[in-house]
Design an enzyme around this catalytic site. Structure first.
Site, mmCIF file in Angstrom:
data_model
loop_
_atom_site.group_PDB
_atom_site.id
_atom_site.type_symbol
_atom_site.label_atom_id
_atom_site.label_comp_id
_atom_site.label_asym_id
_atom_site.label_seq_id
_atom_site.Cartn_x
_atom_site.Cartn_y
_atom_site.Cartn_z
ATOM 1 N N ILE A 179 -4.661 -10.920 6.528
ATOM 2 C CA ILE A 179 -4.720 -10.728 7.989
ATOM 3 C C ILE A 179 -6.065 -11.141 8.584
ATOM 4 C CG2 ILE A 179 -2.948 -8.915 8.001
ATOM 5 C CD1 ILE A 179 -5.288 -6.902 8.552
ATOM 6 N N GLY A 192 0.825 -1.206 0.000
ATOM 7 C CA GLY A 192 0.000 0.000 0.000
ATOM 8 C C GLY A 192 0.860 1.258 0.000
ATOM 9 N N ASP A 230 -8.385 9.709 11.432
ATOM 10 C CA ASP A 230 -9.170 10.832 11.966
ATOM 11 C C ASP A 230 -10.668 10.510 11.960
ATOM 12 O OD1 ASP A 230 -8.958 10.900 9.092
ATOM 13 O OD2 ASP A 230 -9.997 12.823 9.137
ATOM 14 N N TRP A 262 -5.608 11.783 5.311
ATOM 15 C CA TRP A 262 -5.383 12.313 3.959
ATOM 16 C C TRP A 262 -4.012 11.921 3.399
ATOM 17 C CZ3 TRP A 262 -7.579 17.954 3.288
ATOM 18 C CH2 TRP A 262 -8.879 18.012 3.781
ATOM 19 N N LEU A 271 1.391 3.672 2.419
ATOM 20 C CA LEU A 271 2.263 3.806 3.593
ATOM 21 C C LEU A 271 3.197 2.611 3.713
ATOM 22 C CD1 LEU A 271 3.104 5.227 6.195
ATOM 23 C CD2 LEU A 271 1.197 4.115 7.356
ATOM 24 N N ALA A 301 -5.491 -2.358 5.337
ATOM 25 C CA ALA A 301 -6.821 -1.812 5.629
ATOM 26 C C ALA A 301 -7.723 -1.917 4.411
ATOM 27 C CB ALA A 301 -6.705 -0.342 6.041
ATOM 28 N N TYR A 345 -16.343 2.462 9.061
ATOM 29 C CA TYR A 345 -14.878 2.446 8.980
ATOM 30 C C TYR A 345 -14.266 3.028 10.270
ATOM 31 C CZ TYR A 345 -10.226 4.054 7.429
ATOM 32 O OH TYR A 345 -8.875 4.324 7.331
#
Ligand SMILES: NC(=O)c1ccc[n+]([C@@H]2O[C@H](COP(=O)([O-])OP(=O)(O)OC[C@H]3O[C@@H](n4cnc5c(N)ncnc54)[C@H](OP(=O)(O)O)[C@@H]3O)[C@@H](O)[C@H]2O)c1
Length: 286
Positions: free
Chosen positions: A36, A10, A101, A149, A12, A59, A124
């Site tokens: 996972i 992904g 967030d 973001w 990140l 995710a 989510y």
């Protein structure tokens, strides 16, 4: 350190692999090859690697689909996170979890600190909060990083790419003014996660770049950097889009715990955004 990274393909994950390897760690990257959500598989594979740290950045980010069909989202964002916590308990190692967030309702009217009470409005965000709480109860040695973001060189999709693609293909944009936050470059976030995870200072961290903008202002900056200033951008409201998942209208994350513990904060988002937009265009990476 021996570091397992889940969700490594992904946005990140790609930068985490690079940053930990550059720091001299032995990295074991997994993505869909280690599902996972599969408890048996996770319990078999993770402890057998004898990791010193596991990072869960895997995710399901489709917050709108999650409202219509919650189970796929809950399976990855909650059950998957719980599975990894159990595997770390078995392996006797800490776990770093990436949260969002969206655990906040966005109605505070000021940036959120780690002391603010979450109040997620959609599936989510609720899954992320439940995963945070499970982790906190199960594994004393944990790190939770709430961010927002994201844009980065790895992964498939993000807001910056969508804006540039739509600007190029349609020649106009419609962007919301009533969602405000902080764009965050995954390369900078990976550096923060690396620093904190090497320190052994466990806990909950808000971790973003600095600066605050609306989605509309962000889109304007993106097209300006690309040199496409003439592309018209119509300001709209979220309600105009009729999306199933309510967004937090104002959810910048104050990086209070990083500051209190003396970690350097990331730079203003504008700097990595300029580098990133140029990189996307030069490499035809839209
Ligand atoms: N992106 C944002 O703006 C944002 C904001 C706040 C928080 N976060 C959080 O930050 C983290 C990183 O986000 P990101 O933008 O880097 O996400 P991303 O690019 O979508 O990366 C997530 C990776 O996890 C993989 N994955 C999905 N289901 C999996 C499973 N069952 N087992 C193993 N891997 C699985 C995905 O594969 P597929 O792509 O093939 O599904 C993808 O490669 C996530 O935890 C996210 O919730 C992101």
């Amino acid at each position: 350190m021996r570091v397992v990274i889940c969700g490594a393909a992904g946005q990140l994950g790609t930068d985490l692999v690079e940053v930990f390897r550059a720091g001299g760690d032995e990295v074991f990257p997994f993505d869909l090859d280690l599902d996972i959500t599969d408890y048996r598989l996770v319990m078999e594979r993770i402890p057998s690697l004898s990791p010193d740290l596991v990072i869960n950045t895997a995710a399901d980010l489709d917050a709108d689909r999650a409202e219509l069909d919650p189970e796929p989202s809950l399976r990855v964002n909650l059950t998957g996170a719980q599975n990894l916590a159990m595997a770390c308990l078995e392996a006797g190692c800490p776990l770093a979890f990436i949260s969002s967030d969206y655990v906040f309702d966005g109605r505070k009217g000021a940036p959120y600190t780690e002391l603010d009470e979450p109040n997620p409005q959609g599936v989510y965000g609720k899954a992320k909060l439940a995963a945070e709480r499970f982790l906190a109860c199960t594994l004393p040695r944990h790190y939770i990083f709430r961010t927002q973001w994201l844009f980065g060189r790895g992964g498939k999709r993000n807001f910056v790419k969508s804006i540039l693609r739509n600007a190029r293909e349609k020649g106009y944009l419609r962007v919301v003014t009533d969602e405000v936050g902080t764009p965050t470059y995954t390369g900078d976030l990976a550096e923060i996660i690396h620093r904190v995870c090497r320190s052994g200072q466990y806990g909950l961290y808000h971790a973003t770049n600095q600066g605050v903008c609306s989605r509309y202002d962000f889109a304007r900056e993106i097209v300006e950097i690309a040199g496409w200033k003439k592309v018209p951008i119509e300001p709209i409201r979220y309600a105009d889009l009729n999306l199933p998942c309510p967004r937090p209208p104002y959810s910048p994350l104050e990086n209070l715990n990083l500051r209190l513990r003396g970690f350097p904060l990331a730079r203003h988002y504008r700097e990595p955004l300029e580098e990133y937009v140029r990189w996307l265009l030069e490499n035809d990476a839209l």
